[in-house]
Scaffold this motif. Sequence first.
Motif, PDB file in Angstrom:
ATOM      1  N   ASP A 172      28.626  60.044  43.331  1.00 49.60           N
ATOM      2  CA  ASP A 172      27.069  60.044  43.517  1.00 49.60           C
ATOM      3  C   ASP A 172      26.324  60.141  42.043  1.00 49.60           C
ATOM      4  OD1 ASP A 172      27.024  59.525  46.323  1.00 49.60           O
ATOM      5  OD2 ASP A 172      27.081  61.555  46.720  1.00 49.60           O
ATOM      6  N   ALA A 173      25.245  59.687  41.941  1.00 49.81           N
ATOM      7  CA  ALA A 173      24.540  59.703  40.699  1.00 49.81           C
ATOM      8  C   ALA A 173      23.668  60.917  41.025  1.00 49.81           C
ATOM      9  CB  ALA A 173      23.488  58.434  40.686  1.00 49.81           C
ATOM     10  N   HIS A 206      29.895  49.850  40.747  1.00 51.90           N
ATOM     11  CA  HIS A 206      28.908  50.760  40.069  1.00 51.90           C
ATOM     12  C   HIS A 206      27.480  50.042  40.143  1.00 51.90           C
ATOM     13  CE1 HIS A 206      28.336  48.332  36.274  1.00 51.90           C
ATOM     14  NE2 HIS A 206      29.621  47.863  36.450  1.00 51.90           N
ATOM     15  N   ARG A 235      25.489  58.484  31.702  1.00 52.57           N
ATOM     16  CA  ARG A 235      24.250  58.895  32.688  1.00 52.57           C
ATOM     17  C   ARG A 235      24.575  59.088  34.154  1.00 52.57           C
ATOM     18  NH1 ARG A 235      23.166  53.973  30.566  1.00 52.57           N
ATOM     19  NH2 ARG A 235      21.993  55.139  28.710  1.00 52.57           N
ATOM     20  N   ALA A 236      23.801  59.145  35.150  1.00 52.42           N
ATOM     21  CA  ALA A 236      23.859  59.345  36.221  1.00 52.42           C
ATOM     22  C   ALA A 236      23.786  57.937  36.806  1.00 52.42           C
ATOM     23  CB  ALA A 236      22.762  60.281  36.947  1.00 52.42           C
ATOM     24  N   VAL A 237      24.916  57.383  37.405  1.00 53.24           N
ATOM     25  CA  VAL A 237      25.186  56.167  37.893  1.00 53.24           C
ATOM     26  C   VAL A 237      26.006  56.201  39.076  1.00 53.24           C
ATOM     27  CG1 VAL A 237      26.017  53.825  37.389  1.00 53.24           C
ATOM     28  CG2 VAL A 237      24.784  54.984  35.624  1.00 53.24           C
ATOM     29  N   HIS A 238      25.483  55.839  40.297  1.00 56.24           N
ATOM     30  CA  HIS A 238      26.542  55.774  41.497  1.00 56.24           C
ATOM     31  C   HIS A 238      27.802  54.760  40.881  1.00 56.24           C
ATOM     32  CE1 HIS A 238      27.237  55.757  45.819  1.00 56.24           C
ATOM     33  NE2 HIS A 238      27.844  54.540  45.523  1.00 56.24           N
ATOM     34  N   HIS A 239      28.960  55.297  41.374  1.00 56.74           N
ATOM     35  CA  HIS A 239      30.109  54.374  41.381  1.00 56.74           C
ATOM     36  C   HIS A 239      31.084  54.684  42.416  1.00 56.74           C
ATOM     37  CE1 HIS A 239      30.741  57.652  38.379  1.00 56.74           C
ATOM     38  NE2 HIS A 239      32.022  57.398  38.606  1.00 56.74           N
ATOM     39  N   ASP A 271      25.465  51.536  31.177  1.00 58.26           N
ATOM     40  CA  ASP A 271      25.537  52.366  32.113  1.00 58.26           C
ATOM     41  C   ASP A 271      27.073  52.788  32.111  1.00 58.26           C
ATOM     42  OD1 ASP A 271      23.100  52.484  32.686  1.00 58.26           O
ATOM     43  OD2 ASP A 271      23.085  51.161  34.608  1.00 58.26           O
TER      44      ASP A 271
END
Length: 310
Positions: free
Chosen positions: A52-53, A72, A93-97, A130
């Motif tokens: 999770d981000a 992502h 950085r905060a990135v959902h993947h 990202d």
Amino acid sequence: MSLKDVISSDELSAPSEDGLAPIDRLTPVLERFRVQASLFHSGPLCGHQVFDAKPGRGFLHVLRRGEMEMLHGQGPRKARTHLSEPTLLLFPRAVHHEFINPPVDGSDFTCATLDFDGGARNPIVQSLPDVIALPLERIDGLSATLDLLFAESDRVRCGSRLLVNRLFEVVLIQVLRWIIDHPDQAQVSQGMMMGLSDPRLAKALIAVHRAPDADWTLERMAANAGMSRSAFAAAFKAATGTTPAAYSLDWKLNVATSLLRAGRSVKQVALDLGFADAPSLSRAFRRRTGSSPREWLTLRHAAGPATPQT
């Protein structure tokens, strides 16, 4: 050996392509805005894994063996990438993947979270995409670092976790060097890292990074780059996406956030960074962040640190 030594010993001895004395482009930035890595996984990952981000959290994954699908982003902008060779995955950085591996015999990973000083406002983070997916074989010298990292992460020994965390930080530095040398391949088009990739602009940027308290006029920055004012201003805007004056002020204010986080008073920070007085710093700070230094600190403390990955 410190991380500063790791950077400086290599860059100061490496020959430059243009015949000029080599320069250390990263130490002035990393001394101001440090990064901490923390190992959280080493071994196979099976099935569907979701990362999770969360604000302030980055990731550095090393795919050691196997094939997988990586997703992502979120919503209609979600991207899908198939990975079939040993690859380094940097999420600054905060990135959902998400990783999609076979349900059994999943791919082999060693993974760490990254805590960049300043979070999303860290100047390195701001100038990177990202995600960067980089086959391990592309980075010269990386294999020796990874061999030691894997040897330490695969079995518990005295101090192994601390050593692995430091080695992840060394890996990150090696990746940042590669990005400076290959911005196009890293899909870096504008920002600080793009500016540092230009040997002429880098001289001016390094000078600004080393002395944020100085009065960085266009003339002074152009002189450091060995360029005319007009040529420098045009090249600087094309590389960084901003003007020399805006960049130097933004750097001052980025450094101000770092000093405030370290406990310096607003008055002392203003003096350290060459502002006329505390109100002058507060006005510039509010224009940039939407809040005064004291309000910004209060909001930061209320938010608390990002929850670490376990």
